[in-house]
Design an enzyme around this catalytic site. Structure first.
Site, PDB file in Angstrom:
ATOM      1  N   ARG A 126      -9.195   1.093   8.409  1.00  0.00           N
ATOM      2  CA  ARG A 126      -9.099  -0.362   8.880  1.00  0.00           C
ATOM      3  C   ARG A 126     -10.229  -1.433   9.330  1.00  0.00           C
ATOM      4  O   ARG A 126      -9.473  -2.079  10.259  1.00  0.00           O
ATOM      5  CB  ARG A 126      -7.605  -0.094   9.116  1.00  0.00           C
ATOM      6  CG  ARG A 126      -7.129   0.092  10.064  1.00  0.00           C
ATOM      7  CD  ARG A 126      -5.587   0.153   9.879  1.00  0.00           C
ATOM      8  NE  ARG A 126      -4.688  -0.913   9.464  1.00  0.00           N
ATOM      9  CZ  ARG A 126      -3.794  -1.129   9.048  1.00  0.00           C
ATOM     10  NH1 ARG A 126      -3.155   0.644   9.101  1.00  0.00           N
ATOM     11  NH2 ARG A 126      -2.859  -2.304   9.264  1.00  0.00           N
ATOM     12  N   ARG A 168      11.816  -1.821  10.599  1.00  0.00           N
ATOM     13  CA  ARG A 168      10.622  -1.592  11.905  1.00  0.00           C
ATOM     14  C   ARG A 168      10.097  -2.735  12.721  1.00  0.00           C
ATOM     15  O   ARG A 168      10.314  -3.328  12.774  1.00  0.00           O
ATOM     16  CB  ARG A 168       9.143  -1.580  11.110  1.00  0.00           C
ATOM     17  CG  ARG A 168       8.677   0.136  10.640  1.00  0.00           C
ATOM     18  CD  ARG A 168       7.591   0.458   9.036  1.00  0.00           C
ATOM     19  NE  ARG A 168       6.922  -1.079  10.140  1.00  0.00           N
ATOM     20  CZ  ARG A 168       5.586  -0.650   9.141  1.00  0.00           C
ATOM     21  NH1 ARG A 168       5.079   0.267   7.723  1.00  0.00           N
ATOM     22  NH2 ARG A 168       4.252  -1.490   9.953  1.00  0.00           N
ATOM     23  N   LYS A 204       0.986  -1.357  -0.063  1.00  0.00           N
ATOM     24  CA  LYS A 204       0.032   0.093   0.238  1.00  0.00           C
ATOM     25  C   LYS A 204       0.850   1.233   0.287  1.00  0.00           C
ATOM     26  O   LYS A 204      -0.021   1.891  -0.821  1.00  0.00           O
ATOM     27  CB  LYS A 204      -0.801   0.051   0.759  1.00  0.00           C
ATOM     28  CG  LYS A 204      -2.069  -0.735   1.460  1.00  0.00           C
ATOM     29  CD  LYS A 204      -3.073  -0.624   2.755  1.00  0.00           C
ATOM     30  CE  LYS A 204      -1.542  -0.684   3.565  1.00  0.00           C
ATOM     31  NZ  LYS A 204      -0.737  -2.489   4.031  1.00  0.00           N
ATOM     32  N   ARG A 263      12.453  -5.950   4.858  1.00  0.00           N
ATOM     33  CA  ARG A 263      12.046  -4.656   4.415  1.00  0.00           C
ATOM     34  C   ARG A 263      12.767  -3.570   5.049  1.00  0.00           C
ATOM     35  O   ARG A 263      13.156  -3.978   6.666  1.00  0.00           O
ATOM     36  CB  ARG A 263      10.241  -4.394   4.485  1.00  0.00           C
ATOM     37  CG  ARG A 263       9.757  -2.924   4.713  1.00  0.00           C
ATOM     38  CD  ARG A 263       8.604  -1.973   5.112  1.00  0.00           C
ATOM     39  NE  ARG A 263       7.967  -2.662   6.172  1.00  0.00           N
ATOM     40  CZ  ARG A 263       7.014  -2.307   6.416  1.00  0.00           C
ATOM     41  NH1 ARG A 263       5.900  -1.608   5.347  1.00  0.00           N
ATOM     42  NH2 ARG A 263       5.719  -3.341   7.665  1.00  0.00           N
ATOM     43  N   ARG A 274      -0.460  -9.234  13.345  1.00  0.00           N
ATOM     44  CA  ARG A 274      -1.023  -7.709  12.223  1.00  0.00           C
ATOM     45  C   ARG A 274      -2.393  -8.696  11.165  1.00  0.00           C
ATOM     46  O   ARG A 274      -3.509  -7.773  10.690  1.00  0.00           O
ATOM     47  CB  ARG A 274      -0.002  -6.831  11.423  1.00  0.00           C
ATOM     48  CG  ARG A 274       0.977  -6.287  12.677  1.00  0.00           C
ATOM     49  CD  ARG A 274       1.505  -5.491  11.882  1.00  0.00           C
ATOM     50  NE  ARG A 274       1.939  -4.904  10.764  1.00  0.00           N
ATOM     51  CZ  ARG A 274       3.096  -4.270  10.135  1.00  0.00           C
ATOM     52  NH1 ARG A 274       3.834  -4.791  10.355  1.00  0.00           N
ATOM     53  NH2 ARG A 274       2.843  -4.156   9.364  1.00  0.00           N
TER      54      ARG A 274
HETATM   55  P1  AP5 Z   1       4.791  -1.680   1.639  1.00  0.00           P
HETATM   56  O1  AP5 Z   1       4.555  -0.659   0.952  1.00  0.00           O
HETATM   57  O2  AP5 Z   1       5.580  -1.246   3.336  1.00  0.00           O
HETATM   58  O3  AP5 Z   1       3.412  -2.444   2.614  1.00  0.00           O
HETATM   59  P2  AP5 Z   1       2.419  -1.975   2.911  1.00  0.00           P
HETATM   60  O4  AP5 Z   1       0.655  -2.245   2.810  1.00  0.00           O
HETATM   61  O5  AP5 Z   1       2.577  -0.312   3.498  1.00  0.00           O
HETATM   62  O6  AP5 Z   1       3.127  -2.308   4.846  1.00  0.00           O
HETATM   63  P3  AP5 Z   1       2.573  -1.606   6.108  1.00  0.00           P
HETATM   64  O7  AP5 Z   1       3.372  -2.859   7.133  1.00  0.00           O
HETATM   65  O8  AP5 Z   1       3.268  -0.169   6.194  1.00  0.00           O
HETATM   66  O9  AP5 Z   1       1.117  -2.131   6.822  1.00  0.00           O
HETATM   67  P4  AP5 Z   1       0.580  -2.140   7.696  1.00  0.00           P
HETATM   68  O10 AP5 Z   1      -0.746  -1.562   7.077  1.00  0.00           O
HETATM   69  O11 AP5 Z   1       0.475  -3.013   8.355  1.00  0.00           O
HETATM   70  O12 AP5 Z   1       1.580  -1.108   8.254  1.00  0.00           O
HETATM   71  P5  AP5 Z   1       0.682   0.849   8.685  1.00  0.00           P
HETATM   72  O13 AP5 Z   1       2.262   1.843   8.781  1.00  0.00           O
HETATM   73  O14 AP5 Z   1      -0.673   1.555   7.738  1.00  0.00           O
HETATM   74  O15 AP5 Z   1       5.179  -2.909   0.926  1.00  0.00           O
HETATM   75  C1  AP5 Z   1       6.190  -4.044   2.075  1.00  0.00           C
HETATM   76  C2  AP5 Z   1       7.463  -4.375   1.954  1.00  0.00           C
HETATM   77  O16 AP5 Z   1       7.300  -4.824   0.492  1.00  0.00           O
HETATM   78  C3  AP5 Z   1       8.712  -3.443   1.096  1.00  0.00           C
HETATM   79  O17 AP5 Z   1      10.401  -3.283   1.680  1.00  0.00           O
HETATM   80  C4  AP5 Z   1       8.025  -3.320  -0.264  1.00  0.00           C
HETATM   81  O18 AP5 Z   1       9.372  -2.519  -0.886  1.00  0.00           O
HETATM   82  C5  AP5 Z   1       7.891  -4.387  -0.656  1.00  0.00           C
HETATM   83  N1  AP5 Z   1       7.290  -4.760  -2.056  1.00  0.00           N
HETATM   84  C6  AP5 Z   1       6.202  -3.730  -1.727  1.00  0.00           C
HETATM   85  N2  AP5 Z   1       5.450  -3.495  -3.136  1.00  0.00           N
HETATM   86  C7  AP5 Z   1       6.077  -4.972  -3.684  1.00  0.00           C
HETATM   87  C8  AP5 Z   1       6.274  -6.191  -4.988  1.00  0.00           C
HETATM   88  N3  AP5 Z   1       5.123  -6.068  -5.926  1.00  0.00           N
HETATM   89  N4  AP5 Z   1       7.015  -6.714  -5.423  1.00  0.00           N
HETATM   90  C9  AP5 Z   1       7.780  -7.466  -4.140  1.00  0.00           C
HETATM   91  N5  AP5 Z   1       8.123  -6.375  -2.895  1.00  0.00           N
HETATM   92  C10 AP5 Z   1       7.164  -5.834  -3.049  1.00  0.00           C
HETATM   93  O19 AP5 Z   1       0.750   0.649  10.105  1.00  0.00           O
HETATM   94  C11 AP5 Z   1       1.517   0.515  11.280  1.00  0.00           C
HETATM   95  C12 AP5 Z   1       0.533   0.369  12.990  1.00  0.00           C
HETATM   96  O20 AP5 Z   1       0.438   1.022  13.400  1.00  0.00           O
HETATM   97  C13 AP5 Z   1      -1.000  -0.939  12.444  1.00  0.00           C
HETATM   98  O21 AP5 Z   1      -0.603  -2.413  13.117  1.00  0.00           O
HETATM   99  C14 AP5 Z   1      -1.753  -0.173  13.483  1.00  0.00           C
HETATM  100  O22 AP5 Z   1      -1.412  -0.187  15.074  1.00  0.00           O
HETATM  101  C15 AP5 Z   1      -1.023   1.183  13.533  1.00  0.00           C
HETATM  102  N6  AP5 Z   1      -2.308   1.829  13.224  1.00  0.00           N
HETATM  103  C16 AP5 Z   1      -2.005   2.507  11.944  1.00  0.00           C
HETATM  104  N7  AP5 Z   1      -3.078   2.734  10.671  1.00  0.00           N
HETATM  105  C17 AP5 Z   1      -4.113   1.890  11.634  1.00  0.00           C
HETATM  106  C18 AP5 Z   1      -5.905   2.622  11.649  1.00  0.00           C
HETATM  107  N8  AP5 Z   1      -6.357   3.532  11.071  1.00  0.00           N
HETATM  108  N9  AP5 Z   1      -6.612   2.352  12.913  1.00  0.00           N
HETATM  109  C19 AP5 Z   1      -5.462   1.434  14.051  1.00  0.00           C
HETATM  110  N10 AP5 Z   1      -4.287   1.575  13.516  1.00  0.00           N
HETATM  111  C20 AP5 Z   1      -3.352   2.043  12.647  1.00  0.00           C
HETATM  112 MG    MG Z   2       3.136   1.195   4.979  1.00  0.00          MG
END
Ligand code: AP5
Ligand code: MG
Ligand code: ZN
Length: 214
Positions: free
Chosen positions: A88, A160, A13, A127, A171
């Site tokens: 989410r 991270r 994402k 990552r 997660r």
């Molecule tokens: P990446 O683009 O980093 O993936 P992502 O979908 O952004 O993954 P996240 O871990 O950031 O998502 P998340 O939803 O768990 O975390 P968030 O920060 O939102 O890609 C992943 C890896 O794959 C990278 O290394 C990339 O280079 C590689 N890659 C990408 N595309 C690829 C491809 N096509 N082929 C191969 N490799 C590829 O949330 C973190 C925490 O914050 C949550 O757990 C929660 O505690 C809190 N939080 C955040 N938002 C909320 C909310 N709205 N409500 C409540 N809690 C929240």
């Molecule tokens: Mg992300």
């Protein structure tokens, strides 16, 4: 253009949202990045969020919703935005719909970057993240030009805290329980689009551009 990115943790994402933001000239807003910036800065919000994030749990809606609604009220959001990691939960989605409705606005697209759980854990281990600007890299699939250094801003890249395999597993469970219902929600709204997130990241982006228009 107002876009929501859906998809499991690690689906890509953030990677795709950054590319969308650059191409269409709209801000990329990641609630995860906002929380991580607050943790890094040692704010009260950061302290509150960290306990949940480290356990792979969601930060409570009462903290998250207000923060996001404030952010999209800022001036740079007037021409649209791409939301990454919000909503989410169903209450988050409903609050967003309602806040937009009050301004006579609505979302244009909810894009699901679809990746099966099996591929996720491997991706996360490789990552590397920049906590300063939110850029994301992968040691094999999307390596930075200089190892351990952010291409965009020059800061040091880190693994991270929530990317340990046990936490990734938690997660994923939280995602299936609390976030998956959003698919039906946006399907009913008629704006859900799915792309195959297992493809090369440039191909994933081409598929997204085909949906949004060049
Ligand atoms: P990446 O683009 O980093 O993936 P992502 O979908 O952004 O993954 P996240 O871990 O950031 O998502 P998340 O939803 O768990 O975390 P968030 O920060 O939102 O890609 C992943 C890896 O794959 C990278 O290394 C990339 O280079 C590689 N890659 C990408 N595309 C690829 C491809 N096509 N082929 C191969 N490799 C590829 O949330 C973190 C925490 O914050 C949550 O757990 C929660 O505690 C809190 N939080 C955040 N938002 C909320 C909310 N709205 N409500 C409540 N809690 C929240
Ligand atoms: Mg992300
Ligand atoms: Zn950076």
């Amino acid at each position: 253009m107002k876009i929501v990115m859906l998809g499991a943790p690690g689906a890509g994402k953030g990677t795709q949202a950054k590319k969308i933001a650059e191409k269409y000239g709209i801000p990329h807003i990641s609630t995860g990045d906002i929380f991580r910036a607050n943790i890094k800065g040692g704010t009260e919000l950061g302290k509150k969020a960290k306990a949940y994030m480290d356990e792979g749990k969601l930060v409570p809606d009462d903290v998250t919703i207000g923060m996001l609604l404030d952010r999209i009220s800022e001036a740079d959001c007037a021409g649209g935005y791409v939301l990454d990691g919000f909503p989410r939960t169903i209450p988050q989605a409903e609050s967003l719909t309602e806040a937009l409705r009050k301004r006579g606005e609505k979302l244009d697209y909810a894009i699901d970057v679809n990746v099966p759980d099996a591929s996720i854990v491997t991706r996360m281990a490789g990552r590397r993240a920049c906590l300063a600007c939110g850029a994301t890299y992968h040691i094999v699939y999307n390596a930075p030009k200089t190892e351990g250094v952010c291409d965009s801003c020059g800061e040091k890249l880190v693994l991270r805290d929530d990317d340990k395999p046990e936490t990734v597993q938690k997660r994923l469970t939280v995602y299936h329980d609390q976030t998956q219902p959003l698919f039906q929600y946006y399907e009913q709204a008629g704006i859900l689009k799915t792309v195959d997130g297992t493809q090369d990241l440039n191909q994933v982006f081409s598929d997204i551009v085909a949906i949004l228009g060049a």
